[in-house]
Design a protein around this motif. Structure first.
Motif, PDB file in Angstrom:
ATOM      1  N   TYR A  13       0.883  -1.178  -0.114  1.00 37.81           N
ATOM      2  CA  TYR A  13      -0.107   0.049  -0.141  1.00 37.81           C
ATOM      3  C   TYR A  13       0.899   1.183   0.093  1.00 37.81           C
ATOM      4  CZ  TYR A  13      -3.570  -3.293   1.057  1.00 37.81           C
ATOM      5  OH  TYR A  13      -4.424  -4.196   1.066  1.00 37.81           O
ATOM      6  N   GLU A  14       0.711   2.163  -1.004  1.00 43.67           N
ATOM      7  CA  GLU A  14       1.186   3.392  -0.987  1.00 43.67           C
ATOM      8  C   GLU A  14       0.569   4.540  -0.561  1.00 43.67           C
ATOM      9  OE1 GLU A  14       1.899   3.390  -5.028  1.00 43.67           O
ATOM     10  OE2 GLU A  14       3.682   2.037  -5.075  1.00 43.67           O
ATOM     11  N   THR A  15       1.223   5.356   0.403  1.00 47.93           N
ATOM     12  CA  THR A  15       0.605   6.436   0.953  1.00 47.93           C
ATOM     13  C   THR A  15       0.794   7.810   0.223  1.00 47.93           C
ATOM     14  OG1 THR A  15       0.690   5.404   3.010  1.00 47.93           O
ATOM     15  CG2 THR A  15       0.125   7.691   3.315  1.00 47.93           C
ATOM     16  N   TYR A  16      -0.063   8.471  -0.280  1.00 47.54           N
ATOM     17  CA  TYR A  16       0.008   9.669  -0.930  1.00 47.54           C
ATOM     18  C   TYR A  16      -0.442  10.667  -0.198  1.00 47.54           C
ATOM     19  CZ  TYR A  16       1.690   7.468  -5.218  1.00 47.54           C
ATOM     20  OH  TYR A  16       2.399   6.734  -6.297  1.00 47.54           O
ATOM     21  N   THR A  17       0.194  11.824  -0.105  1.00 46.65           N
ATOM     22  CA  THR A  17      -0.254  13.062   0.670  1.00 46.65           C
ATOM     23  C   THR A  17       0.073  14.454  -0.207  1.00 46.65           C
ATOM     24  OG1 THR A  17      -0.529  14.185   2.740  1.00 46.65           O
ATOM     25  CG2 THR A  17       1.442  13.268   2.210  1.00 46.65           C
ATOM     26  N   HIS A  65       3.036  17.226  -3.708  1.00 49.02           N
ATOM     27  CA  HIS A  65       2.108  16.155  -3.727  1.00 49.02           C
ATOM     28  C   HIS A  65       3.095  14.629  -4.151  1.00 49.02           C
ATOM     29  CE1 HIS A  65      -1.364  13.533  -3.954  1.00 49.02           C
ATOM     30  NE2 HIS A  65      -0.961  13.088  -4.926  1.00 49.02           N
ATOM     31  N   GLN A 101       4.306  10.402  -2.910  1.00 51.51           N
ATOM     32  CA  GLN A 101       4.262   9.285  -1.938  1.00 51.51           C
ATOM     33  C   GLN A 101       5.176   9.526  -0.637  1.00 51.51           C
ATOM     34  OE1 GLN A 101       5.676   5.786  -3.992  1.00 51.51           O
ATOM     35  NE2 GLN A 101       5.375   4.422  -2.230  1.00 51.51           N
ATOM     36  N   ILE A 102       4.533   9.279   0.099  1.00 54.40           N
ATOM     37  CA  ILE A 102       5.322   9.663   1.526  1.00 54.40           C
ATOM     38  C   ILE A 102       5.611   8.231   2.205  1.00 54.40           C
ATOM     39  CG2 ILE A 102       3.550   9.779   3.035  1.00 54.40           C
ATOM     40  CD1 ILE A 102       5.005  12.118   4.042  1.00 54.40           C
ATOM     41  N   LYS A 103       6.958   8.085   2.647  1.00 52.27           N
ATOM     42  CA  LYS A 103       7.487   7.144   3.593  1.00 52.27           C
ATOM     43  C   LYS A 103       8.596   7.438   4.880  1.00 52.27           C
ATOM     44  CE  LYS A 103      11.323   6.244   0.266  1.00 52.27           C
ATOM     45  NZ  LYS A 103      12.079   5.476  -0.323  1.00 52.27           N
ATOM     46  N   THR A 104       8.628   6.547   5.543  1.00 52.37           N
ATOM     47  CA  THR A 104       9.646   6.708   6.528  1.00 52.37           C
ATOM     48  C   THR A 104      10.772   5.704   6.327  1.00 52.37           C
ATOM     49  OG1 THR A 104       7.669   6.832   8.153  1.00 52.37           O
ATOM     50  CG2 THR A 104      10.059   6.283   9.129  1.00 52.37           C
ATOM     51  N   MET A 154       9.207  12.338   0.926  1.00 52.47           N
ATOM     52  CA  MET A 154       8.286  12.185  -0.032  1.00 52.47           C
ATOM     53  C   MET A 154       8.779  12.234  -1.445  1.00 52.47           C
ATOM     54  SD  MET A 154       5.558  15.360  -1.520  1.00 52.47           S
ATOM     55  CE  MET A 154       4.552  14.895   0.047  1.00 52.47           C
TER      56      MET A 154
END
Length: 145
Positions: free
Chosen positions: A2-6, A79, A81-84, A100
């Motif tokens: 799952y990819e998280t976009y913000t 805008h 994809q965000i990740k740690t 991002m």
């Protein structure tokens, strides 16, 4: 996966850094600070909330425009994809930060004025002609018309 976009709105707090990866691909990265603001109902003044810091990495088609428009101190909207990222420092300390991978980056026109000239790759090119910091202008909530 799952990819998280913000989408983030903030201020560039580091000079953008252009570099090549070991595979020869170019990337531009910069740090952004995002502050939430709210009006204090008692004092009727604006109060800054906590600050979120993250690294924005720009690849491929974003390189030309970001390279011309983004600079330290400028207001941006990004805008992607965000990740740690988790890593260990030279001292053996475990750390993490947010990154991002941007799919779109632009200047926040509610806080600056720019003039647009063409597009990268076309006959013209995009260039920031004037950027005016509007952070000192009236921050009052919009009135109902």
């Amino acid at each position: 996966m799952y990819e998280t976009y913000t989408t983030i709105i903030g201020t560039v707090v580091s000079e953008p850094r252009r570099r090549q990866t070991t595979t020869g691909e170019e990337v531009i990265s910069f740090r952004v600070a995002c502050n939430s603001r709210r009006i204090d109902k008692r004092s009727q003044e604006w109060i800054d909330g906590p600050t979120l810091y993250l690294t924005v990495s720009c690849w491929r088609r974003l390189l030309a425009g970001v390279g011309l428009a983004v600079a330290k101190g400028r207001p941006v909207i990004a805008h992607g994809q965000i990740k740690t990222n988790e890593y260990v420092t030279a001292d053996g300390e475990k750390r993490s930060d947010l990154e991002m991978t941007a799919s779109a980056v632009g200047l926040d026109l509610s806080r600056c004025v720019v003039t647009y000239q063409g597009t990268p790759g076309a006959a013209g090119h995009a260039r920031v002609v004037e950027a005016v910091d509007r952070s000192t202008l009236d921050h009052a909530a919009p009135s109902a018309a």
